[in-house]
Design a protein around this motif. Structure first.
Motif, PDB file in Angstrom:
ATOM      1  N   GLY A 112       9.090   6.265  -1.610  1.00 47.46           N
ATOM      2  CA  GLY A 112       7.718   6.447  -1.140  1.00 47.46           C
ATOM      3  C   GLY A 112       7.494   5.764   0.199  1.00 47.46           C
ATOM      4  N   SER A 113       6.477   6.212   0.901  1.00 47.76           N
ATOM      5  CA  SER A 113       6.089   5.619   2.176  1.00 47.76           C
ATOM      6  C   SER A 113       5.074   4.516   1.914  1.00 47.76           C
ATOM      7  CB  SER A 113       5.481   6.691   3.093  1.00 47.76           C
ATOM      8  OG  SER A 113       4.950   6.115   4.269  1.00 47.76           O
ATOM      9  N   ILE A 114       5.383   3.305   2.384  1.00 46.41           N
ATOM     10  CA  ILE A 114       4.507   2.174   2.095  1.00 46.41           C
ATOM     11  C   ILE A 114       4.130   1.441   3.391  1.00 46.41           C
ATOM     12  CG2 ILE A 114       5.659   1.859  -0.130  1.00 46.41           C
ATOM     13  CD1 ILE A 114       6.847  -0.770   1.111  1.00 46.41           C
ATOM     14  N   SER A 115       3.138   0.570   3.289  1.00 43.46           N
ATOM     15  CA  SER A 115       2.721  -0.304   4.388  1.00 43.46           C
ATOM     16  C   SER A 115       2.128  -1.564   3.791  1.00 43.46           C
ATOM     17  CB  SER A 115       1.706   0.399   5.306  1.00 43.46           C
ATOM     18  OG  SER A 115       0.556   0.789   4.566  1.00 43.46           O
ATOM     19  N   GLU A 133       0.848  -1.185   0.000  1.00 36.58           N
ATOM     20  CA  GLU A 133       0.000   0.000   0.000  1.00 36.58           C
ATOM     21  C   GLU A 133       0.891   1.245   0.000  1.00 36.58           C
ATOM     22  OE1 GLU A 133      -3.865   1.790   0.059  1.00 36.58           O
ATOM     23  OE2 GLU A 133      -3.254  -0.312  -0.122  1.00 36.58           O
ATOM     24  N   LEU A 134       0.702   2.110  -1.008  1.00 35.95           N
ATOM     25  CA  LEU A 134       1.440   3.373  -1.076  1.00 35.95           C
ATOM     26  C   LEU A 134       0.665   4.406  -0.263  1.00 35.95           C
ATOM     27  CD1 LEU A 134       3.867   4.867  -2.272  1.00 35.95           C
ATOM     28  CD2 LEU A 134       2.433   5.463  -4.243  1.00 35.95           C
ATOM     29  N   ASN A 135       1.279   4.921   0.784  1.00 40.63           N
ATOM     30  CA  ASN A 135       0.570   5.778   1.732  1.00 40.63           C
ATOM     31  C   ASN A 135       0.376   7.216   1.249  1.00 40.63           C
ATOM     32  OD1 ASN A 135       0.471   3.606   3.557  1.00 40.63           O
ATOM     33  ND2 ASN A 135       2.481   4.126   4.391  1.00 40.63           N
ATOM     34  N   GLN A 136       1.198   7.666   0.300  1.00 38.97           N
ATOM     35  CA  GLN A 136       1.066   9.034  -0.202  1.00 38.97           C
ATOM     36  C   GLN A 136       1.623   9.086  -1.624  1.00 38.97           C
ATOM     37  OE1 GLN A 136       3.283  11.136   2.782  1.00 38.97           O
ATOM     38  NE2 GLN A 136       5.273  10.751   1.802  1.00 38.97           N
ATOM     39  N   PRO A 137       1.169  10.044  -2.412  1.00 39.42           N
ATOM     40  CA  PRO A 137       1.656  10.133  -3.798  1.00 39.42           C
ATOM     41  C   PRO A 137       3.172  10.352  -3.832  1.00 39.42           C
ATOM     42  CG  PRO A 137      -0.275  11.515  -3.465  1.00 39.42           C
ATOM     43  CD  PRO A 137       0.165  11.068  -2.104  1.00 39.42           C
ATOM     44  N   THR A 138       3.773   9.878  -4.902  1.00 37.18           N
ATOM     45  CA  THR A 138       5.218  10.045  -5.082  1.00 37.18           C
ATOM     46  C   THR A 138       5.533  10.239  -6.560  1.00 37.18           C
ATOM     47  OG1 THR A 138       7.389   9.029  -4.723  1.00 37.18           O
ATOM     48  CG2 THR A 138       5.556   7.555  -5.251  1.00 37.18           C
ATOM     49  N   ASP A 139       6.662  10.882  -6.828  1.00 37.46           N
ATOM     50  CA  ASP A 139       7.068  11.139  -8.214  1.00 37.46           C
ATOM     51  C   ASP A 139       8.099  10.137  -8.720  1.00 37.46           C
ATOM     52  OD1 ASP A 139       5.415  13.362  -8.359  1.00 37.46           O
ATOM     53  OD2 ASP A 139       6.977  14.699  -7.577  1.00 37.46           O
ATOM     54  N   ASN A 140       8.695   9.370  -7.808  1.00 38.65           N
ATOM     55  CA  ASN A 140       9.803   8.512  -8.249  1.00 38.65           C
ATOM     56  C   ASN A 140       9.823   7.230  -7.419  1.00 38.65           C
ATOM     57  OD1 ASN A 140      12.093   7.653  -9.612  1.00 38.65           O
ATOM     58  ND2 ASN A 140      13.493   8.770  -8.252  1.00 38.65           N
ATOM     59  N   LEU A 141       8.895   6.340  -7.706  1.00 38.94           N
ATOM     60  CA  LEU A 141       8.818   5.076  -6.975  1.00 38.94           C
ATOM     61  C   LEU A 141       9.601   4.000  -7.715  1.00 38.94           C
ATOM     62  CD1 LEU A 141       7.374   3.772  -4.472  1.00 38.94           C
ATOM     63  CD2 LEU A 141       5.667   2.930  -6.097  1.00 38.94           C
ATOM     64  N   SER A 142      10.381   3.223  -6.981  1.00 36.02           N
ATOM     65  CA  SER A 142      11.133   2.131  -7.594  1.00 36.02           C
ATOM     66  C   SER A 142      11.170   0.941  -6.631  1.00 36.02           C
ATOM     67  CB  SER A 142      12.557   2.563  -7.947  1.00 36.02           C
ATOM     68  OG  SER A 142      13.290   2.870  -6.773  1.00 36.02           O
TER      69      SER A 142
END
Length: 222
Positions: free
Chosen positions: A181-184, A122-131
Protein backbone atom coordinates in the motif's frame (compact mmCIF):
# COMPACT_ATOMS: atom_id res chain seq x y z
CA UNK A 1 53.45 89.67 -8.84
CA UNK A 2 53.09 86.51 -6.79
CA UNK A 3 51.71 86.85 -3.32
CA UNK A 4 52.42 84.02 -0.87
CA UNK A 5 49.35 82.83 1.00
CA UNK A 6 49.22 83.82 4.62
CA UNK A 7 48.21 81.47 7.44
CA UNK A 8 45.84 83.15 9.82
CA UNK A 9 45.96 81.79 13.35
CA UNK A 10 42.58 81.46 15.01
CA UNK A 11 42.62 83.62 18.12
CA UNK A 12 39.45 82.14 19.53
CA UNK A 13 40.46 80.68 22.94
CA UNK A 14 37.62 78.11 22.87
CA UNK A 15 38.89 76.59 19.63
CA UNK A 16 42.35 76.31 21.18
CA UNK A 17 40.93 74.65 24.28
CA UNK A 18 39.05 72.15 22.15
CA UNK A 19 42.27 71.22 20.36
CA UNK A 20 44.03 70.70 23.68
CA UNK A 21 41.13 68.60 24.97
CA UNK A 22 41.58 66.07 22.14
CA UNK A 23 45.22 64.93 21.62
CA UNK A 24 46.18 63.60 18.23
CA UNK A 25 46.99 60.15 19.58
CA UNK A 26 43.78 59.85 21.59
CA UNK A 27 41.73 56.69 21.13
CA UNK A 28 37.98 56.72 21.65
CA UNK A 29 35.90 54.26 23.61
CA UNK A 30 33.83 51.87 21.53
CA UNK A 31 30.80 52.35 23.80
CA UNK A 32 29.04 55.37 25.22
CA UNK A 33 27.89 54.73 28.74
CA UNK A 34 26.25 57.02 31.22
CA UNK A 35 29.55 58.31 32.63
CA UNK A 36 30.95 58.98 29.15
CA UNK A 37 27.80 60.84 28.17
CA UNK A 38 27.94 63.05 31.26
CA UNK A 39 31.62 63.86 30.62
CA UNK A 40 30.81 64.73 27.02
CA UNK A 41 27.94 66.97 28.04
CA UNK A 42 30.07 68.72 30.70
CA UNK A 43 32.85 69.34 28.17
CA UNK A 44 30.31 70.66 25.70
CA UNK A 45 29.03 73.15 28.30
CA UNK A 46 32.54 74.14 29.34
CA UNK A 47 33.70 75.00 25.83
CA UNK A 48 30.50 76.42 24.44
CA UNK A 49 30.58 79.80 22.73
CA UNK A 50 29.34 82.39 25.27
CA UNK A 51 27.91 84.41 22.39
CA UNK A 52 26.08 81.36 21.03
CA UNK A 53 25.29 79.05 23.95
CA UNK A 54 23.79 75.61 23.55
CA UNK A 55 20.06 75.71 23.05
CA UNK A 56 18.11 74.33 26.03
CA UNK A 57 15.78 72.37 23.79
CA UNK A 58 18.73 70.72 22.04
CA UNK A 59 20.19 69.69 25.39
CA UNK A 60 16.88 68.25 26.55
CA UNK A 61 16.63 66.34 23.27
CA UNK A 62 20.11 64.88 23.84
CA UNK A 63 19.17 63.81 27.35
CA UNK A 64 15.97 62.22 26.10
CA UNK A 65 17.86 60.35 23.38
CA UNK A 66 20.42 59.04 25.86
CA UNK A 67 17.65 57.93 28.22
CA UNK A 68 16.00 56.01 25.38
CA UNK A 69 19.24 54.25 24.47
CA UNK A 70 19.96 53.42 28.11
CA UNK A 71 16.41 52.09 28.50
CA UNK A 72 16.75 49.84 25.45
CA UNK A 73 20.05 48.48 26.78
CA UNK A 74 18.49 47.69 30.15
CA UNK A 75 15.51 46.07 28.44
CA UNK A 76 17.78 43.85 26.34
CA UNK A 77 19.58 42.72 29.48
CA UNK A 78 16.27 41.93 31.16
CA UNK A 79 15.04 39.98 28.14
CA UNK A 80 18.27 37.97 28.12
CA UNK A 81 17.78 37.06 31.78
CA UNK A 82 14.15 36.12 31.16
CA UNK A 83 15.15 33.93 28.19
CA UNK A 84 17.70 32.15 30.39
CA UNK A 85 15.04 31.50 33.03
CA UNK A 86 12.62 30.18 30.41
CA UNK A 87 15.33 27.89 29.08
CA UNK A 88 15.81 26.40 32.54
CA UNK A 89 12.06 25.93 32.88
CA UNK A 90 11.86 24.17 29.49
CA UNK A 91 14.62 21.81 30.58
CA UNK A 92 12.80 21.12 33.84
CA UNK A 93 9.58 20.37 31.97
CA UNK A 94 11.38 18.10 29.49
CA UNK A 95 12.82 16.05 32.36
CA UNK A 96 9.28 14.95 33.11
CA UNK A 97 9.36 13.02 29.81
CA UNK A 98 12.16 10.70 30.92
CA UNK A 99 10.81 7.16 31.15
CA UNK A 100 7.92 7.94 28.79
CA UNK A 101 7.62 7.20 25.08
CA UNK A 102 7.09 9.80 22.36
CA UNK A 103 5.68 9.44 18.86
CA UNK A 104 8.16 10.86 16.35
CA UNK A 105 8.38 10.74 12.54
CA UNK A 106 10.60 7.95 11.27
CA UNK A 107 10.75 4.28 10.33
CA UNK A 108 12.67 2.89 13.32
CA UNK A 109 10.77 1.54 16.32
CA UNK A 110 12.09 0.77 19.81
CA UNK A 111 10.49 -1.42 22.46
CA UNK A 112 8.95 0.19 25.53
CA UNK A 113 9.16 -1.26 29.04
CA UNK A 114 6.48 -3.82 28.16
CA UNK A 115 8.35 -4.99 25.07
CA UNK A 116 5.93 -3.36 22.62
CA UNK A 117 6.95 -1.96 19.24
CA UNK A 118 4.32 0.53 18.13
CA UNK A 119 3.63 3.20 15.56
CA UNK A 120 1.17 4.57 13.05
CA UNK A 121 0.93 5.85 9.50
CA UNK A 122 -1.57 7.17 6.97
CA UNK A 123 -2.81 4.78 4.26
CA UNK A 124 -3.25 6.92 1.16
CA UNK A 125 -5.53 4.55 -0.79
CA UNK A 126 -7.46 1.32 -0.17
CA UNK A 127 -5.55 -1.93 -0.47
CA UNK A 128 -6.36 -5.64 -0.41
CA UNK A 129 -3.12 -6.95 1.06
CA UNK A 130 -1.43 -4.70 3.61
CA UNK A 131 1.39 -6.09 5.73
CA UNK A 132 4.04 -4.74 8.12
CA UNK A 133 7.53 -6.14 8.73
CA UNK A 134 9.99 -5.31 11.51
CA UNK A 135 13.60 -5.87 10.47
CA UNK A 136 16.77 -6.04 12.57
CA UNK A 137 20.12 -4.40 11.73
CA UNK A 138 21.00 -7.35 9.43
CA UNK A 139 17.81 -6.83 7.39
CA UNK A 140 16.14 -9.98 8.74
CA UNK A 141 12.42 -10.02 9.48
CA UNK A 142 12.00 -10.65 13.20
CA UNK A 143 8.28 -9.87 13.41
CA UNK A 144 5.52 -9.32 10.87
CA UNK A 145 1.76 -8.81 10.64
CA UNK A 146 -0.71 -9.49 7.82
CA UNK A 147 -3.43 -6.81 7.95
CA UNK A 148 -5.24 -7.81 4.74
CA UNK A 149 -7.74 -5.42 3.20
CA UNK A 150 -7.67 -1.88 4.60
CA UNK A 151 -9.47 1.34 3.78
CA UNK A 152 -7.84 4.74 3.35
CA UNK A 153 -7.02 6.45 6.64
CA UNK A 154 -4.84 6.17 9.73
CA UNK A 155 -3.41 2.76 10.62
CA UNK A 156 -1.94 1.92 14.02
CA UNK A 157 0.26 -1.10 14.67
CA UNK A 158 1.61 -2.78 17.81
CA UNK A 159 4.01 -5.73 18.03
CA UNK A 160 4.24 -7.51 21.37
CA UNK A 161 7.76 -8.86 21.92
CA UNK A 162 7.96 -11.44 24.72
CA UNK A 163 10.14 -14.32 25.84
CA UNK A 164 8.79 -17.87 26.25
CA UNK A 165 8.25 -17.02 29.91
CA UNK A 166 6.15 -13.99 28.95
CA UNK A 167 8.78 -11.41 29.91
CA UNK A 168 9.33 -8.29 27.77
CA UNK A 169 11.99 -8.95 25.11
CA UNK A 170 13.94 -5.98 23.79
CA UNK A 171 15.11 -6.80 20.27
CA UNK A 172 16.84 -3.44 19.84
CA UNK A 173 16.06 -0.88 17.20
CA UNK A 174 13.90 -2.37 14.42
CA UNK A 175 13.12 -0.92 11.01
CA UNK A 176 9.46 -0.66 10.02
CA UNK A 177 8.57 -1.72 6.47
CA UNK A 178 5.03 -1.44 5.13
CA UNK A 179 4.07 -3.58 2.13
CA UNK A 180 1.10 -3.61 -0.23
CA UNK A 181 0.00 0.00 0.00
CA UNK A 182 0.92 3.65 -0.43
CA UNK A 183 1.53 5.30 2.93
CA UNK A 184 2.67 8.63 4.41
CA UNK A 185 3.39 10.19 7.80
CA UNK A 186 5.01 7.06 9.25
CA UNK A 187 5.82 7.62 12.93
CA UNK A 188 6.98 5.31 15.73
CA UNK A 189 6.98 5.30 19.52
CA UNK A 190 10.41 5.59 21.14
CA UNK A 191 11.35 5.90 24.84
CA UNK A 192 13.06 9.01 26.20
CA UNK A 193 16.26 7.96 27.96
CA UNK A 194 17.52 11.37 29.12
CA UNK A 195 17.45 15.12 28.45
CA UNK A 196 20.34 17.46 27.69
CA UNK A 197 20.70 21.16 27.08
CA UNK A 198 21.39 22.70 23.68
CA UNK A 199 23.72 25.54 22.75
CA UNK A 200 22.79 29.24 22.79
CA UNK A 201 19.96 28.71 25.25
CA UNK A 202 17.97 26.70 22.72
CA UNK A 203 15.26 24.16 23.51
CA UNK A 204 16.22 21.02 25.48
CA UNK A 205 17.11 17.88 23.56
CA UNK A 206 15.42 14.53 24.20
CA UNK A 207 17.85 11.62 23.95
CA UNK A 208 16.28 8.44 22.52
CA UNK A 209 17.62 5.11 21.17
CA UNK A 210 17.05 6.36 17.59
CA UNK A 211 18.89 9.66 18.17
CA UNK A 212 18.29 13.11 19.58
CA UNK A 213 14.82 14.60 19.24
CA UNK A 214 13.55 18.12 19.84
CA UNK A 215 10.37 18.44 21.94
CA UNK A 216 8.70 20.18 19.00
CA UNK A 217 9.19 17.02 16.90
CA UNK A 218 7.21 14.85 19.32
CA UNK A 219 3.69 14.32 17.98
CA UNK A 220 2.40 12.55 21.09
CA UNK A 221 3.66 11.49 24.50
CA UNK A 222 2.62 8.29 26.21
Amino acid sequence: MNIAPQVVENSNPYIANLRQAQPENATGDSTLGQDSFLRLMTTQLKFQDPFDPIDNQAMVAQLAQFSSVAGISDMNQSLTEIASMLGDNRLSDAKEWIGHSILVPGNFAVANQEGEYSGEFELNQPTDNLSIDLLNEAGEIVMFAELGAQETGPIQFNFDSKTEQGEPLDRGRLKVRVNGGSISDLATWVPVASVKTSENNGPPILVTPIGNVLPSEAQKIG
